[in-house]
Scaffold this active site. Structure first.
Site, PDB file in Angstrom:
ATOM      1  N   HIS A 162       0.813  -1.219   0.000  1.00 23.22           N
ATOM      2  CA  HIS A 162       0.000   0.000   0.000  1.00 23.22           C
ATOM      3  C   HIS A 162       0.847   1.269   0.000  1.00 23.22           C
ATOM      4  CE1 HIS A 162       0.347  -0.200   4.562  1.00 23.22           C
ATOM      5  NE2 HIS A 162       0.460   1.109   4.374  1.00 23.22           N
ATOM      6  N   ASP A 192       0.093  -7.722   1.304  1.00 22.27           N
ATOM      7  CA  ASP A 192       0.476  -6.318   1.503  1.00 22.27           C
ATOM      8  C   ASP A 192       1.995  -6.147   1.532  1.00 22.27           C
ATOM      9  OD1 ASP A 192       0.104  -3.608   1.731  1.00 22.27           O
ATOM     10  OD2 ASP A 192      -0.213  -3.630   3.898  1.00 22.27           O
ATOM     11  N   SER A 301       4.665   2.607   7.973  1.00 19.66           N
ATOM     12  CA  SER A 301       4.346   1.420   7.183  1.00 19.66           C
ATOM     13  C   SER A 301       5.499   1.053   6.247  1.00 19.66           C
ATOM     14  CB  SER A 301       3.086   1.653   6.352  1.00 19.66           C
ATOM     15  OG  SER A 301       1.943   1.530   7.145  1.00 19.66           O
TER      16      SER A 301
END
Length: 360
Positions: A162, A192, A301
């Site tokens: 992402h 992911d 992230s």
């Protein structure tokens, strides 16, 4: 032969023909404690042979006091060497277990914490920070910021899918401040995960991938990333829980990326049937995550969750951020200690697929 009469009574000298040898630990101590003619206990170390150079024992006199204790001490020393060697081997395996295990399973080797700094947050940060990068991904919707982990010297970097989803241009900033342009090698939206490669890079510091199956609740961890674009930010905490079913949106959900367009929207995720930080969209994927209370914020992230030996045990991927009551523009508050990371064993199992581009 001329004989000289001894002033001692018969039997005062011990001989090799002593019909009643006795153990050192009882007879010697008993003799010294009060029996006539007893000897003091031997020194705690074997006598130095050089001490006999100036005053050697009298001719014909056999020093039995030294003979048995020396033999006993030699045996004890040998036993201690065997036990000590085994202990040293065990300690070595424990302190270097990550590196050894990493090599034996064919996973990525990399920087490790120095022996003097093992078990400290500062030691982990010093060793691993050079292998953590900031990723800026520009798309038609704006620019998202995330983090990544360098796993090869020529610039392979692991991050979340992402973070780079839909990017038209990817710029990576090293801990030194040097920047590179990167290309997407492979992505796996179901996990992911994504792999990107820097253009023209060489000699980079790399991270060591550990074994997330060995992680336990309560283990200390360190998180390194670029929250809000603050490159190389270090936080610490513990593993709060294992195997959390975290659901995130796939790249075609229209809400991927972090800090996209500067709006402060954090990556949405779902847990226990509830959605957090925004709508996850229609197409989602679920994975088992490590939960940590180490502070994670937008931009973390794709960064690293690290054990105290300096090994990567997870890729930070989601965090819960309650809405700020003081902000009416949809911005969110900071970390409240509910962060999630993809276990590194999931990454290791997916590396070949990512390198082949099969997950794209």
């Amino acid at each position: 032969m001329h004989m000289t009469e001894s002033p001692r009574p018969s039997g005062a000298y011990t001989t090799d023909q002593d019909p009643n040898p006795y153990p050192y630990d009882t007879a010697y101590s008993t003799a010294y404690d009060g029996a006539a003619g007893g000897y003091p206990p031997p020194p705690p170390y074997a006598p130095d042979p050089s001490s006999y150079a100036s005053e050697p024992p009298a001719p014909g006199h056999r020093d039995r006091r030294a003979k048995r204790p020396v033999a006993l001490l030699a045996a004890v020393a040998l036993a201690a060497a065997v036990i000590g060697g085994g202990t040293a081997t065990l300690v070595g395996q424990l302190s270097d277990g990550g590196a050894s295990a990493t090599g034996s399973t064919g996973t990525v080797q990399g920087t490790t914490v120095s022996q003097s700094s093992k078990g400290t947050v500062s030691g982990v940060a010093e060793a691993v920070s050079p292998a953590i990068v900031e990723i800026g991904a520009a798309s038609s919707a704006g620019k998202s910021t995330g983090s990544g982990v360098v796993i090869t010297e020529d610039g392979e970097i692991v991050t979340n899918n992402h973070v780079i989803s839909g990017a038209q241009q990817i710029e990576v900033t090293l801990s030194t401040g040097k920047t590179y342009t990167a290309d997407v090698v492979g992505t796996d939206p179901d996990k992911d995960l994504a792999l990107i490669k820097l253009r023209g890079a060489s000699g980079l510091k790399t991270a060591a991938l550990g074994d997330s199956s060995q992680v336990k609740v309560g283990d200390q961890v360190v998180a390194i990333g670029s929250p809000e674009g603050l490159t190389g930010t270090v936080t610490s905490g513990i593993i709060s829980a294992l195997d959390r079913d975290v659901t995130v949106a796939k790249d075609d959900s229209g809400s991927s990326g972090e800090n996209q367009g500067g709006g402060g929207q954090q990556w949405p995720f779902e847990f226990g049937g509830q959605q957090f930080n925004g709508d996850t969209g229609e197409k989602t994927t679920t994975y088992k995550a490590l939960q940590t209370d180490a502070s994670l914020n937008p931009g973390n992230s794709g960064g690293a969750l690290i054990n105290m030996d300096g090994e990567i045990i997870g890729i930070n991927s989601a965090m819960y951020a309650p809405s700020s009551s003081a902000a009416g523009s949809g911005s969110t508050a900071g970390s409240v200690g509910l962060g999630f990371a993809i276990p590194v064993n999931t990454l290791k199992a997916d590396l070949d697929t990512l390198r082949a581009g099969d997950g794209s």
